[in-house]
Scaffold this active site. Structure first.
Site, PDB file in Angstrom:
ATOM      1  N   GLY A  62       0.907  -1.261   0.250  1.00  0.00           N
ATOM      2  CA  GLY A  62      -0.045  -0.170  -0.162  1.00  0.00           C
ATOM      3  C   GLY A  62       0.871   1.143  -0.134  1.00  0.00           C
ATOM      4  CB  CYS A  89       5.320  -4.169   0.385  1.00  0.00           C
ATOM      5  SG  CYS A  89       5.606  -2.886  -0.166  1.00  0.00           S
ATOM      6  CE1 TYR A  90       1.246   0.328   5.572  1.00  0.00           C
ATOM      7  CE2 TYR A  90      -0.433  -0.810   5.603  1.00  0.00           C
ATOM      8  CZ  TYR A  90       0.366   0.415   6.321  1.00  0.00           C
ATOM      9  OH  TYR A  90      -0.939   1.155   6.919  1.00  0.00           O
ATOM     10  CG  HIS A 176       6.051  -6.105  -4.517  1.00  0.00           C
ATOM     11  ND1 HIS A 176       4.549  -5.692  -3.951  1.00  0.00           N
ATOM     12  CD2 HIS A 176       6.232  -4.491  -3.944  1.00  0.00           C
ATOM     13  CE1 HIS A 176       4.542  -4.154  -3.625  1.00  0.00           C
ATOM     14  NE2 HIS A 176       5.634  -4.273  -3.751  1.00  0.00           N
ATOM     15  CD  GLU A 178       2.814  -8.334  -5.222  1.00  0.00           C
ATOM     16  OE1 GLU A 178       2.380  -6.799  -5.245  1.00  0.00           O
ATOM     17  OE2 GLU A 178       3.029  -8.996  -4.265  1.00  0.00           O
ATOM     18  CB  SER A 230     -23.664  -5.831 -25.413  1.00  0.00           C
ATOM     19  OG  SER A 230     -22.143  -6.252 -25.075  1.00  0.00           O
ATOM     20  N   GLY A 231     -22.784  -8.565 -26.678  1.00  0.00           N
ATOM     21  CA  GLY A 231     -22.040  -8.952 -27.693  1.00  0.00           C
ATOM     22  C   GLY A 231     -20.439  -9.187 -27.702  1.00  0.00           C
ATOM     23  N   GLY A 232     -20.017  -8.391 -26.565  1.00  0.00           N
ATOM     24  CA  GLY A 232     -19.162  -8.251 -26.043  1.00  0.00           C
ATOM     25  C   GLY A 232     -19.408  -9.780 -25.473  1.00  0.00           C
ATOM     26  CG  ASP A 234     -17.498  -9.010 -19.811  1.00  0.00           C
ATOM     27  OD1 ASP A 234     -16.500 -10.123 -20.161  1.00  0.00           O
ATOM     28  OD2 ASP A 234     -17.304  -7.654 -19.547  1.00  0.00           O
ATOM     29  CB  SER A 235     -22.959  -9.219 -22.141  1.00  0.00           C
ATOM     30  OG  SER A 235     -22.905  -8.936 -23.963  1.00  0.00           O
ATOM     31  CE  LYS A 373     -12.830  -8.130 -19.979  1.00  0.00           C
ATOM     32  NZ  LYS A 373     -14.303  -7.638 -20.693  1.00  0.00           N
TER      33      LYS A 373
END
Length: 517
Positions: A62, A89-90, A176, A178, A230-232, A234-235, A373
């Protein structure tokens, strides 16, 4: 499988830029992660434990200093739950300070690569080399450990770069793990997940699909639902999940608000009719433009669009007798809309915080709400969606309305649509599209002087945005070859008379977001 609990690592968010990268790294090991507020209480963890099998806790990094008057601190009772804890870290500095170690502001701060000497390769550090290249980013440093702890590693400027409790599974790493710059960071996270926490790798996409289908069935019950399509990606994935769960009780609604990419409505209609899904296409271009008249603020635009979407959905729902609305909201949408108590709202997503307070639906169902995603893409492949959708670029729900800076007019949308098509054509023709997460054009609200045909021209400035990313939580601007950028610029200024100048956006996320609005 319906009642299966996923082994889960909780990531306590202290505001670090890499917090969600930690969550992603955990999930890459097929173990579920959940980002939670830094001061989550034990009772809240117990409530989460009713659905998830919580096996460990990671304290993120952080921007604060442990010496700040209002430095964020965890609820001390989490250390009494018997769960393994890893501070990064923090989080590392916090554990040291909380338990009585010595933390000071470092005379020589470490930012960037450093070499850690591993004195005791145990627990999180098991199987590592004596000398490891790690990534540091800190100004406070732990100089001595509490009496119940022991030092595991140090660097040239950091005498306590890693430690562990002598009897409890509590660890701290100043670096870190990650980020990719820590060479064996994935091994460190793997060690914590499996060797320290004893997790099972039961977060698998095949299981996730079954769980989501069952969840939609359970939430909708004997009722009917509509889904915003929507055609994307996700939807589209949410639509197929809902169709598996509800069959003929589902109606997919595609709202053509007039802000879609070139030929988008035709593509969506042709694709989903092949799946045998009840599909309703609503032409609402005029009503959306009318609602946006005079509105310049991006948050106001998103709210207006969100509200108008809901009104359209309510009208269709009343017609087909549906009481539930299903959406393709994913994890980053919820994060950026400030869905948690201590989250900073980056921007409202029209399908999250952009929704009106009062709606006629019994409930909004969001089967993808816990997925990033790239995870949605994996589900799309497993569901058999066509490649054009699986590898489709993300596109904002409000469409080109948030790629037109300032007030939205029909002329501006047409300009943005043509510029966007040119950018997509040239990137895809170059054979580089698979390298990039997103590429598009933004019509700015700035005008500039130019020369066209030996005459003075005064026209719009178009910004081109191309980024590389893995999950949209962070992104880097793409170093597109100048020849391609030149072709894009030449075509936009030649083929769109209202545009006088093209600029290229070279801002990473953070500090910017991927979209301009």
């Amino acid at each position: 499988m319906k009642n299966m609990k996923y082994d889960t690592i909780l990531v306590l968010d202290f505001g670090g830029q890499y917090c969600h990268l930690i969550g992603r790294r955990v999930r890459e090991n097929n173990v579920y992660s959940e980002i939670v507020p830094y001061d989550i209480e034990p009772d809240e963890i117990k409530v989460l434990g009713e659905k998830l099998n919580i096996k460990g806790i990671i304290l993120s990094g952080g921007p604060a200093s442990v010496f700040d008057d209002h430095a964020p601190k965890p609820d001390m009772r989490i250390f009494d739950l018997g769960l393994p804890v890893l501070g990064l870290c923090y989080g590392h500095q916090l554990i040291a300070k909380i338990f009585g170690g010595e933390v000071k502001r470092a005379e020589c701060r470490e930012y960037g690569p450093a070499y850690a000497i591993i004195e005791k390769p145990v627990g999180v550090l098991e199987g590592l080399n004596r000398k490891e290249r790690v990534w540091m980013s800190h100004s406070d440093t732990v100089f001595s450990v509490p009496s119940d702890f022991e030092i595991l590693a140090f660097t040239k400027n950091c005498p306590v770069a890693a430690f562990k409790h002598k009897t409890k599974p509590i660890y701290g790493l100043q670096w870190h793990p990650e980020v990719a710059h820590t060479i064996n960071g994935t091994k460190m996270i793997h060690n914590f997940i499996f060797k320290v926490c004893g997790c099972s790798a039961n977060w698998k996409m095949e299981n996730v699909i079954e769980r989501m289908v069952n969840e939609v069935k359970s939430e909708v019950g004997d009722g009917k639902a509509i889904i915003a399509l929507s055609g994307g990606i996700d939807s589209s994935v949410a639509t197929l999940i809902a169709a598996k769960a509800l069959g003929g009780k589902l109606t997919a609604v595609f709202v053509d608000h007039g802000f879609m990419r070139e030929k988008e409505p035709e593509f969506v209609k042709n694709t989903f009719e092949k799946f045998g899904i009840n599909l309703v296409v609503v032409n609402a271009q005029d009503r959306f433009l009318e609602k946006l008249k005079g509105i310049k603020d991006p948050e106001a635009k998103r709210k207006v669009i969100g509200e108008e979407f809901i009104h359209v959905f309510e009208e269709i729902a009343e017609r087909v007798g549906a009481e539930y609305l299903i959406q393709g909201t994913i994890y980053p949408d919820r994060i950026e809309s400030g869905f948690r108590r201590f989250s900073d709202k980056i921007k409202t997503h029209h399908n999250v915080a952009g929704l009106p307070i009062r709606m006629k639906f019994k409930k909004i169902v969001e089967p993808l709400r816990d997925l990033y995603k790239d995870e949605v893409r994996k589900v799309a492949q497993l569901l058999g969606l066509p490649e054009e959708i699986v590898h489709r670029q993300p596109f904002p729900g409000p469409g080109l309305a948030v790629r037109v800076i300032g007030e939205v007019t029909r002329e501006k949308v047409d300009i943005a649509r043509k510029a966007d098509e040119i950018v997509r054509e040239e990137i895809e023709k170059s054979g580089l599209k698979d390298r990039f997460w997103q590429y598009f054009a933004v019509l700015t609200d700035t005008k500039a002087t130019g020369v066209k045909g030996d005459a003075r021209a005064y026209g719009y400035v178009v910004a081109v945005r191309v980024v590389e990313s893995r999950e949209a939580m962070t992104a880097s601007f793409a170093k597109v070859p100048f020849k391609i950028l030149e072709r894009i610029s030449t075509r936009i200024t030649s083929e769109i008379p209202q545009v006088a100048r093209v600029v290229y956006d070279i801002t990473h996320k953070p500090p910017a977001t991927i979209e301009w609005e």
